[in-house]
Write an enzyme that holds these catalytic residues in place. Sequence first.
Site, PDB file in Angstrom:
ATOM      1  N   HIS A  85       0.822  -1.208   0.000  1.00 47.00           N
ATOM      2  CA  HIS A  85       0.000   0.000   0.000  1.00 47.00           C
ATOM      3  C   HIS A  85       0.858   1.261   0.000  1.00 47.00           C
ATOM      4  CE1 HIS A  85      -3.748  -2.164   1.805  1.00 47.00           C
ATOM      5  NE2 HIS A  85      -3.313  -2.716   0.691  1.00 47.00           N
ATOM      6  N   GLU A  87       0.635   3.942   1.811  1.00 43.10           N
ATOM      7  CA  GLU A  87       1.008   4.360   3.161  1.00 43.10           C
ATOM      8  C   GLU A  87       2.183   3.532   3.676  1.00 43.10           C
ATOM      9  OE1 GLU A  87      -3.531   4.743   2.742  1.00 43.10           O
ATOM     10  OE2 GLU A  87      -1.975   3.354   2.107  1.00 43.10           O
ATOM     11  N   CYS A 113      -6.249   1.214   5.326  1.00 45.01           N
ATOM     12  CA  CYS A 113      -6.752  -0.086   5.771  1.00 45.01           C
ATOM     13  C   CYS A 113      -6.345  -0.309   7.229  1.00 45.01           C
ATOM     14  CB  CYS A 113      -6.201  -1.200   4.877  1.00 45.01           C
ATOM     15  SG  CYS A 113      -4.447  -1.574   5.158  1.00 45.01           S
ATOM     16  N   CYS A 116      -2.472  -0.582   7.700  1.00 51.41           N
ATOM     17  CA  CYS A 116      -1.842   0.734   7.561  1.00 51.41           C
ATOM     18  C   CYS A 116      -2.161   1.617   8.762  1.00 51.41           C
ATOM     19  CB  CYS A 116      -2.294   1.410   6.270  1.00 51.41           C
ATOM     20  SG  CYS A 116      -1.591   0.660   4.781  1.00 51.41           S
TER      21      CYS A 116
END
Length: 165
Positions: A85, A87, A113, A116
């Site tokens: 991801h 992040e 999510c 994260c």
Amino acid sequence: MEKQENYRRPSWDEYFMEVCDAIAKRATCDRGRSGCVIARDRQLLVTGYVGSPVGFPHCDEVGHQIKKLVHEDGSVSQHCMRTVHAEQNAICQAARRGVALDGATLYCTMTPCRTCAMLIINCGIRRVVCKRKYHAGAESEEFFRRAGIQLDYFSEDTESYDRQS
């Protein structure tokens, strides 16, 4: 130089979100071309975008690595597991460069999510600014609330992936 009519200088949040949108263009998975910017004291610290681990093939090159997830309520969703991801990539970039994130603000495309969110909390990031909501972001919103992290949205619109694709 002619003065532009009706020009409005962007706020710092708008500025960093525009940078986030530009960073997202580097993403290598068409299911979620998202980006992330982490800033502190009006200075950009690190960026990240959705992409495979260094040296691994990208979705745009070899296709998605889809896994099904069965939720407690019995519903099924499918996720591409080939990528990291945005992040996570930004946090990894900070670690590789020795950049402390304590007290920073994270800008991202949609609500982070669960995983994260936990990383964001443990990094000491104090504020998260999202362009829009993520359909499965309620747990992350609760995590941020419990951790005392300010969560702001540019829009109340919700990003939703087809649960079966």
